[in-house]
Scaffold this motif. Structure first.
Motif, PDB file in Angstrom:
ATOM      1  N   SER A 284       1.550   0.594   8.766  1.00  0.00           N
ATOM      2  CA  SER A 284       1.370  -0.602   7.948  1.00  0.00           C
ATOM      3  C   SER A 284       0.801  -1.742   8.794  1.00  0.00           C
ATOM      4  O   SER A 284       1.163  -1.901   9.969  1.00  0.00           O
ATOM      5  CB  SER A 284       2.714  -1.028   7.349  1.00  0.00           C
ATOM      6  OG  SER A 284       2.623  -2.306   6.756  1.00  0.00           O
TER       7      SER A 284
ATOM      8  N   SER B 172       0.809  -1.218   0.000  1.00  0.00           N
ATOM      9  CA  SER B 172       0.000   0.000   0.000  1.00  0.00           C
ATOM     10  C   SER B 172       0.842   1.267   0.000  1.00  0.00           C
ATOM     11  O   SER B 172       0.306   2.372  -0.142  1.00  0.00           O
ATOM     12  CB  SER B 172      -0.930   0.012   1.213  1.00  0.00           C
ATOM     13  OG  SER B 172      -0.207   0.234   2.407  1.00  0.00           O
TER      14      SER B 172
ATOM     15  N   LYS C 247       6.254   0.494  -6.702  1.00  0.00           N
ATOM     16  CA  LYS C 247       5.280   1.539  -6.374  1.00  0.00           C
ATOM     17  C   LYS C 247       5.909   2.921  -6.403  1.00  0.00           C
ATOM     18  O   LYS C 247       5.225   3.908  -6.686  1.00  0.00           O
ATOM     19  CB  LYS C 247       4.661   1.270  -4.996  1.00  0.00           C
ATOM     20  CG  LYS C 247       3.519   2.224  -4.660  1.00  0.00           C
ATOM     21  CD  LYS C 247       2.795   1.812  -3.398  1.00  0.00           C
ATOM     22  CE  LYS C 247       1.625   2.731  -3.090  1.00  0.00           C
ATOM     23  NZ  LYS C 247       0.591   2.731  -4.155  1.00  0.00           N
TER      24      LYS C 247
END
Length: 544
Positions: free
Chosen positions: A540, A249, A293
């Motif tokens: 996280s 993420s 990412k």
């Protein structure tokens, strides 16, 4: 690899210099668990002895400011072939506070608003008033000495009394009174009385590097790390961080580091990560932390990581006097300073200004070299004549000019160069612009007027030198707009909400003064914000 996930901590801090040390203290005081990773170790103050005749020579060999020359085991190579200025730093517990002169300043209120005032640079996402209480707290922690009431600032009082005024100080104060120019006794992170475990300065004149043999100079290996260890902070030495790790993420999970003794790679998990590795080391880590990412580097969607590097343009003017005085004694920092010309002056052809810092010219070795004198002392009778002329009979104005941010002045990753652990090394691209050159020349001319008014029969302007990169700023700039900055006004990365950067790299503009006071105040303010918002902190799921 040793994952280390069983040792999840609230905060992983990279770097043990002023920002890392101050942040660690505040977080630990609030009960957070903290690990600080430092690629160096404690400075060995016994490696040289100030009362040996060879002290000055050994000092410059062992504690050189320039890591590419010093090449201690903790240092990493820096490609500065495309830089007009050689960057200086210390890699070890205490960071560059180990080798700084300890001159201490706040920014003036206008320094936070240069875009509004002069149409250059950027305004800060905070004001002097926002930072003022944190300046005061940092000054208490760092044992700052000086005189309150300086009219160039809003009211504030340094916590410790000032250094005694010497002969040269009095000459310059009288001269500036006649000229109608500002001058004020120096503020320094140097204790003048016993304070928070620090001893009073005895003015040996050996404080620039390697710090202070008497424990008077406020380097954070002495002011903060003993307290931090008692508070439970775990300081891991000889741990070189290679990258910040993230989950799918995009949240930080911790950092990967190399144990420089064993050569083994470890992972330290943390709910938040704070990077405090200075204006070259911090962008290096972020750029090396690229991933699928974050292909351009971590927290770099703006392409601002590494850009807007600032290193204060510097000048130096010496005055030679007939009478002998104590200019060889400490403190190195600043005996006095002038902020007469820190703002833009009308009709001069450049914007922004500079602070002048009154300093002695040091011991005998400081009188014989090309820099700052322009020529060597010579040989034989000429040598003795020159040393007699300069030693104890000279003083200098050190000029710190405001550097304007330029996106092309930057830190990048060198495509070839690596450090001893195989981690890609930084390359510095930095060019002084026309504004800086005009600024320094104008201030040198006016500093020479000051010296002559004080009675100097001769003034000497130091030749240009690359080796003036004491202040490394701006390469991970803060701002309100994620498109033009990397972190917000509290050091939190726009792209990674549990990643923080706390050091001089976040400064949008450089100001015309020594930056450590502002760096320290920012770290304290940012750490306090982390404490106050910890219940809402996004982390996280891997380290929750």
């Amino acid at each position: 690899m040793n994952t280390g996930t069983k040792d999840i901590v609230d905060a992983v801090i990279v770097g043990s210099g002023p920002s890392g040390a101050i942040a660690a203290r505040r977080l630990a005081e609030a009960g957070l668990s903290v690990v600080c990773l430092e690629q160096g170790e404690y400075p060995n103050y016994t490696s040289i002895n100030f009362d040996e005749p060879t002290f000055e020579l050994k000092r410059d060999q062992v504690f050189s400011w320039y890591p590419n020359r010093r090449m201690n085991a903790a240092d990493y190579p820096i490609n500065d072939e495309e830089s007009d200025v050689a960057p200086f730093m210390w890699n070890g517990v205490g960071g560059s506070s180990v080798i700084y002169a300890a001159a201490w300043h706040r920014f003036q209120p206008s320094n936070f608003r240069v875009k509004t005032l002069d149409g250059v640079g950027a305004d800060w996402p905070l004001t002097y008033d926002d930072l003022a209480p944190y300046y005061a707290r940092a000054e208490e922690q760092m044992s700052v000495s000086g005189v309150g009431g300086d009219p160039s600032y809003p009211p504030f009082d340094p916590p410790l009394p000032p250094m005694p005024m010497g002969v040269i100080d009095k000459k310059l104060f009288a001269a500036h009174k006649r000229l109608g120019w500002h001058i004020w006794p120096g503020t320094n992170a140097i204790a003048t009385v016993k304070h928070n475990g620090m001893n009073p300065c005895v003015r040996r004149g050996a404080c620039m590097a390697p710090a202070c043999f008497d424990g008077a100079k406020g380097s954070v290996d002495r002011t903060h790390w003993p307290t931090n260890i008692k508070l439970g902070v775990k300081l891991v030495q000889r741990a070189r961080v290679s990258r910040v790790e993230t989950d799918p993420s995009g949240l930080a999970t911790g950092v990967t580091y190399i144990d420089r003794e064993s050569g083994k790679t470890h992972f330290q998990a943390g709910r938040i990560v704070i990077v405090s590795a200075n204006g070259i080391g911090s962008p290096r880590i972020l750029l090396n932390s690229h991933s699928a990412k974050f292909p351009k580097g971590l927290a770099n969607s703006s392409d601002m990581v590494g850009r807007h590097l600032m290193m204060h343009p510097h000048g130096m003017v010496m005055g030679l006097f007939d009478d002998h005085f104590d200019s060889w004694q400490g403190p190195t920092g600043q005996r006095a300073y002038s902020q007469q010309f820190t703002e833009t002056q009308p009709g001069v052809g450049f914007v922004r200004g500079a602070k002048w810092q009154l300093m002695g010219t040091g011991g005998p070795l400081g009188t014989i070299g090309v820099w700052p004198w322009g020529k060597r002392a010579g040989w034989g009778a000429e040598f003795h004549k020159t040393v007699h002329k300069r030693f104890g009979r000279s003083a200098m104005w050190s000029i710190i000019g405001e550097d304007l941010p330029n996106p092309e002045n930057r830190v990048v990753i060198d495509p070839v160069l690596k450090d001893a652990d195989g981690i890609p090394a930084p390359k510095v691209i930095y060019r002084c612009d026309d504004n800086s050159r005009k600024l320094v020349k104008w201030h040198e001319e006016h500093a020479a007027i000051s010296m002559r008014e004080a009675g100097a029969y001769e003034t000497v302007i130091a030749p240009d030198s690359r080796e003036t990169g004491w202040h490394i700023l701006g390469s991970v700039r803060m701002g309100a707009d994620p498109a033009t900055s990397v972190v917000d006004g509290f050091g939190r990365a726009h792209d990674v909400p549990n990643l923080f950067v706390m050091d001089g790299s976040v400064m949008p503009t450089s100001g015309p003064v020594n930056p450590t006071g502002t760096v320290a105040a920012l770290a304290l303010r940012n750490a306090e914000a982390i404490v106050n918002s910890r219940r809402d902190q996004k982390v996280s799921s891997k380290v929750a």
